[in-house]
Design a protein around this motif. Sequence first.
Motif, PDB file in Angstrom:
ATOM      1  N   SER A   1      -4.470  11.362  13.803  1.00 53.37           N
ATOM      2  CA  SER A   1      -3.132  11.946  13.675  1.00 53.37           C
ATOM      3  C   SER A   1      -2.568  12.292  15.052  1.00 53.37           C
ATOM      4  CB  SER A   1      -3.187  13.201  12.803  1.00 53.37           C
ATOM      5  OG  SER A   1      -3.931  14.219  13.463  1.00 53.37           O
ATOM      6  N   ILE A   2      -1.272  12.572  15.086  1.00 54.04           N
ATOM      7  CA  ILE A   2      -0.624  12.972  16.334  1.00 54.04           C
ATOM      8  C   ILE A   2      -1.239  14.264  16.868  1.00 54.04           C
ATOM      9  CG2 ILE A   2       1.531  13.865  17.295  1.00 54.04           C
ATOM     10  CD1 ILE A   2       3.045  11.835  15.689  1.00 54.04           C
ATOM     11  N   SER A   3      -1.512  15.201  15.986  1.00 56.26           N
ATOM     12  CA  SER A   3      -2.087  16.475  16.426  1.00 56.26           C
ATOM     13  C   SER A   3      -3.503  16.282  16.974  1.00 56.26           C
ATOM     14  CB  SER A   3      -2.090  17.481  15.267  1.00 56.26           C
ATOM     15  OG  SER A   3      -2.844  16.984  14.175  1.00 56.26           O
ATOM     16  N   GLN A   4      -4.296  15.407  16.340  1.00 55.05           N
ATOM     17  CA  GLN A   4      -5.636  15.132  16.838  1.00 55.05           C
ATOM     18  C   GLN A   4      -5.576  14.489  18.222  1.00 55.05           C
ATOM     19  OE1 GLN A   4      -7.007  12.778  13.430  1.00 55.05           O
ATOM     20  NE2 GLN A   4      -8.636  14.290  13.066  1.00 55.05           N
ATOM     21  N   ALA A   5      -4.626  13.570  18.403  1.00 47.41           N
ATOM     22  CA  ALA A   5      -4.486  12.904  19.689  1.00 47.41           C
ATOM     23  C   ALA A   5      -4.018  13.872  20.768  1.00 47.41           C
ATOM     24  CB  ALA A   5      -3.522  11.728  19.568  1.00 47.41           C
ATOM     25  N   ALA A   6      -3.107  14.749  20.404  1.00 48.87           N
ATOM     26  CA  ALA A   6      -2.529  15.666  21.391  1.00 48.87           C
ATOM     27  C   ALA A   6      -3.477  16.808  21.749  1.00 48.87           C
ATOM     28  CB  ALA A   6      -1.214  16.228  20.854  1.00 48.87           C
ATOM     29  N   LEU A   7      -4.165  17.349  20.740  1.00 48.04           N
ATOM     30  CA  LEU A   7      -4.992  18.529  20.962  1.00 48.04           C
ATOM     31  C   LEU A   7      -6.467  18.190  21.219  1.00 48.04           C
ATOM     32  CD1 LEU A   7      -3.542  20.758  18.102  1.00 48.04           C
ATOM     33  CD2 LEU A   7      -2.919  20.765  20.535  1.00 48.04           C
ATOM     34  N   GLY A   8      -6.854  16.963  20.873  1.00 48.68           N
ATOM     35  CA  GLY A   8      -8.262  16.602  20.976  1.00 48.68           C
ATOM     36  C   GLY A   8      -9.030  17.031  19.743  1.00 48.68           C
ATOM     37  N   CYS A   9     -10.116  16.339  19.454  1.00 47.60           N
ATOM     38  CA  CYS A   9     -10.903  16.672  18.260  1.00 47.60           C
ATOM     39  C   CYS A   9     -12.228  15.924  18.326  1.00 47.60           C
ATOM     40  CB  CYS A   9     -10.141  16.287  16.990  1.00 47.60           C
ATOM     41  SG  CYS A   9      -9.869  14.500  16.844  1.00 47.60           S
ATOM     42  N   GLU A  10     -13.040  16.158  17.324  1.00 50.38           N
ATOM     43  CA  GLU A  10     -14.277  15.402  17.153  1.00 50.38           C
ATOM     44  C   GLU A  10     -14.226  14.720  15.793  1.00 50.38           C
ATOM     45  OE1 GLU A  10     -18.697  16.820  16.498  1.00 50.38           O
ATOM     46  OE2 GLU A  10     -18.270  16.797  18.662  1.00 50.38           O
ATOM     47  N   ILE A  11     -14.420  13.400  15.794  1.00 50.29           N
ATOM     48  CA  ILE A  11     -14.340  12.646  14.533  1.00 50.29           C
ATOM     49  C   ILE A  11     -15.656  11.911  14.293  1.00 50.29           C
ATOM     50  CG2 ILE A  11     -11.840  12.344  14.681  1.00 50.29           C
ATOM     51  CD1 ILE A  11     -12.342   9.485  15.638  1.00 50.29           C
ATOM     52  N   GLU A  12     -15.866  11.533  13.049  1.00 48.97           N
ATOM     53  CA  GLU A  12     -17.051  10.778  12.659  1.00 48.97           C
ATOM     54  C   GLU A  12     -16.661   9.314  12.530  1.00 48.97           C
ATOM     55  OE1 GLU A  12     -20.575  12.116   9.770  1.00 48.97           O
ATOM     56  OE2 GLU A  12     -18.853  11.309   8.662  1.00 48.97           O
TER      57      GLU A  12
ATOM     58  N   LEU B   1       7.920  12.984   5.475  1.00 47.53           N
ATOM     59  CA  LEU B   1       7.929  14.392   5.897  1.00 47.53           C
ATOM     60  C   LEU B   1       8.749  15.247   4.935  1.00 47.53           C
ATOM     61  CD1 LEU B   1       8.572  13.850   9.728  1.00 47.53           C
ATOM     62  CD2 LEU B   1       6.374  14.244   8.595  1.00 47.53           C
ATOM     63  N   ASN B   2       8.224  16.456   4.672  1.00 52.54           N
ATOM     64  CA  ASN B   2       9.058  17.403   3.920  1.00 52.54           C
ATOM     65  C   ASN B   2       9.960  18.130   4.921  1.00 52.54           C
ATOM     66  OD1 ASN B   2       7.538  19.529   5.123  1.00 52.54           O
ATOM     67  ND2 ASN B   2       6.021  19.438   3.452  1.00 52.54           N
ATOM     68  N   GLN B   3      10.831  18.982   4.421  1.00 53.38           N
ATOM     69  CA  GLN B   3      11.828  19.609   5.299  1.00 53.38           C
ATOM     70  C   GLN B   3      11.182  20.514   6.348  1.00 53.38           C
ATOM     71  OE1 GLN B   3      15.116  18.758   5.231  1.00 53.38           O
ATOM     72  NE2 GLN B   3      15.106  19.881   7.192  1.00 53.38           N
ATOM     73  N   LYS B   4      10.168  21.260   5.956  1.00 50.75           N
ATOM     74  CA  LYS B   4       9.520  22.152   6.909  1.00 50.75           C
ATOM     75  C   LYS B   4       8.862  21.370   8.044  1.00 50.75           C
ATOM     76  CE  LYS B   4       6.221  25.981   7.268  1.00 50.75           C
ATOM     77  NZ  LYS B   4       5.298  26.884   6.544  1.00 50.75           N
ATOM     78  N   GLN B   5       8.190  20.264   7.684  1.00 53.50           N
ATOM     79  CA  GLN B   5       7.551  19.428   8.701  1.00 53.50           C
ATOM     80  C   GLN B   5       8.596  18.837   9.645  1.00 53.50           C
ATOM     81  OE1 GLN B   5       5.580  16.836   5.935  1.00 53.50           O
ATOM     82  NE2 GLN B   5       3.558  17.787   6.276  1.00 53.50           N
ATOM     83  N   ARG B   6       9.712  18.403   9.085  1.00 52.72           N
ATOM     84  CA  ARG B   6      10.790  17.838   9.890  1.00 52.72           C
ATOM     85  C   ARG B   6      11.352  18.882  10.858  1.00 52.72           C
ATOM     86  NH1 ARG B   6      13.841  13.395   9.339  1.00 52.72           N
ATOM     87  NH2 ARG B   6      12.839  12.946   7.330  1.00 52.72           N
ATOM     88  N   ASP B   7      11.565  20.105  10.347  1.00 50.22           N
ATOM     89  CA  ASP B   7      12.105  21.188  11.192  1.00 50.22           C
ATOM     90  C   ASP B   7      11.156  21.496  12.347  1.00 50.22           C
ATOM     91  OD1 ASP B   7      14.279  21.325   9.525  1.00 50.22           O
ATOM     92  OD2 ASP B   7      13.515  23.030   8.355  1.00 50.22           O
ATOM     93  N   LEU B   8       9.860  21.542  12.045  1.00 52.22           N
ATOM     94  CA  LEU B   8       8.881  21.832  13.092  1.00 52.22           C
ATOM     95  C   LEU B   8       8.856  20.746  14.171  1.00 52.22           C
ATOM     96  CD1 LEU B   8       5.899  23.202  10.945  1.00 52.22           C
ATOM     97  CD2 LEU B   8       7.333  24.497  12.541  1.00 52.22           C
ATOM     98  N   LEU B   9       8.963  19.485  13.739  1.00 46.58           N
ATOM     99  CA  LEU B   9       8.967  18.392  14.713  1.00 46.58           C
ATOM    100  C   LEU B   9      10.233  18.404  15.554  1.00 46.58           C
ATOM    101  CD1 LEU B   9       7.395  15.328  12.821  1.00 46.58           C
ATOM    102  CD2 LEU B   9       6.466  16.576  14.775  1.00 46.58           C
ATOM    103  N   GLU B  10      11.352  18.725  14.933  1.00 53.58           N
ATOM    104  CA  GLU B  10      12.597  18.804  15.688  1.00 53.58           C
ATOM    105  C   GLU B  10      12.544  19.941  16.703  1.00 53.58           C
ATOM    106  OE1 GLU B  10      15.562  19.141  12.684  1.00 53.58           O
ATOM    107  OE2 GLU B  10      15.672  16.958  12.309  1.00 53.58           O
ATOM    108  N   GLU B  11      11.932  21.052  16.309  1.00 54.20           N
ATOM    109  CA  GLU B  11      11.776  22.171  17.228  1.00 54.20           C
ATOM    110  C   GLU B  11      10.842  21.800  18.383  1.00 54.20           C
ATOM    111  OE1 GLU B  11      12.025  26.037  18.896  1.00 54.20           O
ATOM    112  OE2 GLU B  11      13.307  24.864  17.548  1.00 54.20           O
ATOM    113  N   PHE B  12       9.774  21.072  18.052  1.00 54.96           N
ATOM    114  CA  PHE B  12       8.847  20.629  19.090  1.00 54.96           C
ATOM    115  C   PHE B  12       9.546  19.702  20.080  1.00 54.96           C
ATOM    116  CE2 PHE B  12       5.891  17.321  20.588  1.00 54.96           C
ATOM    117  CZ  PHE B  12       4.979  18.102  21.269  1.00 54.96           C
ATOM    118  N   ALA B  13      10.367  18.783  19.549  1.00 54.83           N
ATOM    119  CA  ALA B  13      11.089  17.862  20.423  1.00 54.83           C
ATOM    120  C   ALA B  13      12.073  18.606  21.314  1.00 54.83           C
ATOM    121  CB  ALA B  13      11.820  16.817  19.577  1.00 54.83           C
TER     122      ALA B  13
ATOM    123  N   PRO C   1       3.337  10.143  11.352  1.00 55.67           N
ATOM    124  CA  PRO C   1       3.456  10.656   9.981  1.00 55.67           C
ATOM    125  C   PRO C   1       4.700  10.123   9.276  1.00 55.67           C
ATOM    126  CG  PRO C   1       4.013  12.367  11.575  1.00 55.67           C
ATOM    127  CD  PRO C   1       3.468  11.220  12.355  1.00 55.67           C
ATOM    128  N   THR C   2       4.585   9.929   7.980  1.00 51.08           N
ATOM    129  CA  THR C   2       5.706   9.471   7.137  1.00 51.08           C
ATOM    130  C   THR C   2       5.898  10.443   5.981  1.00 51.08           C
ATOM    131  OG1 THR C   2       4.225   8.067   5.823  1.00 51.08           O
ATOM    132  CG2 THR C   2       5.276   7.047   7.747  1.00 51.08           C
TER     133      THR C   2
END
Length: 371
Positions: A273-284, A336-348, A333-334
């Motif tokens: 995901s975008i968040s995993q790529a941006a923040l880093g993570c550990e995956i299997e 998106l609900n309204q809250k997710q859209r608002d958060l992404l617009e705020e991030f941008a 991501p595809t």
Amino acid sequence: MANGDKQDYYETLEVNRNASDAEIKKAYRRLAVKFHPDKNQGDKEAEERFKEIGEAYEVLSDAEKRARYDQFGHAGVSGGGFSSGGFGAGSPFGDIFGDIFGDVFGARPRGSRGRRGDDLQYNLEISFEEAAFGVEKKIDIPYAKRCTTCNGSGAKEGTEPKTCPTCRGAGQVRFQQGFFSVSKTCSHCNGEGRVVETPCPACRGTGSVRDKKTISVKVPPGVETGIRLKLSGEGGQGTKGGTNGDLYVVISVREHPIFRREDNDVICEIPISISQAALGCEIEVPTLDGRVNLRIPEGTQSGTIFRMRGKGVPALQGYGRGDHLVIAKVETPTNLNQKQRDLLEEFARISGEDATPMRKNFFSKMMDLFS
């Protein structure tokens, strides 16, 4: 097909005459997959093309055979090697002249020679993992064996083949041709010297019946689609003391739902995901040896390759293994609900150019280009 009618081996593999070993191998792998019988069922032309490709690769992948082919063409690789000179038994030209003059002067009476059994081919499909680590398979092979009812004579029980009345058992007939006394193979008995008047009902006079045998095939680690395994003496049964033919097992590797192979490396694309790529993570991640944890550093871009050394495919008839390559695919991501859209617009809105250095660099170069 006669040697003179054969297509040039380099043309068959669609490579130049100065192609490297790696280029020849790559071309063979591509064409073998394209014309494999399993992908072209019922297509006789594709089946013939597949055989031609295998024959061409068998010569051009062998340094000694390739050198002989480059110097002498098809004659240099048909029937073994050259003799010390002339048209002796080891020379490819010896067979040509033997066919012409052997029958004429009676040098090779056919009825007295054993016949080698037919070579057989078996197409064996195996899994990706079996190709990587090797496997032993049991396969059933149809073949012709000596008829036990007539003991291979072809004659009905209680009877025997009769001496051919045309050649009187010689297998050849003689007649005068100019100043020469010429011998030819008897057409009545095909050089056997005997004819079957009352055929055996079990084999219909042929002396052999169809049967099948189960044999074990050991597939070595690291094989690929198109690889041929030769099992000497496991082909058709020889007649009159002739040796058995050989069995060629042609490997076909099923496609894997996750992995793909390049040489001895295994490649696997992993969505993050975008968040995993941006923040880093550990995956299997999956490998041929099982699941392994992989650390994804923050700021990972889509297409980044992570290499796990020694976790690929074992080298065929060699040492070591290839690597396992994990390609990170950042998923946008595809739905998106309204809250997710608002958060992404705020991030941008609050993101500066420092958060997207690649984008900043690209548009800087574009401005320079059109300024």
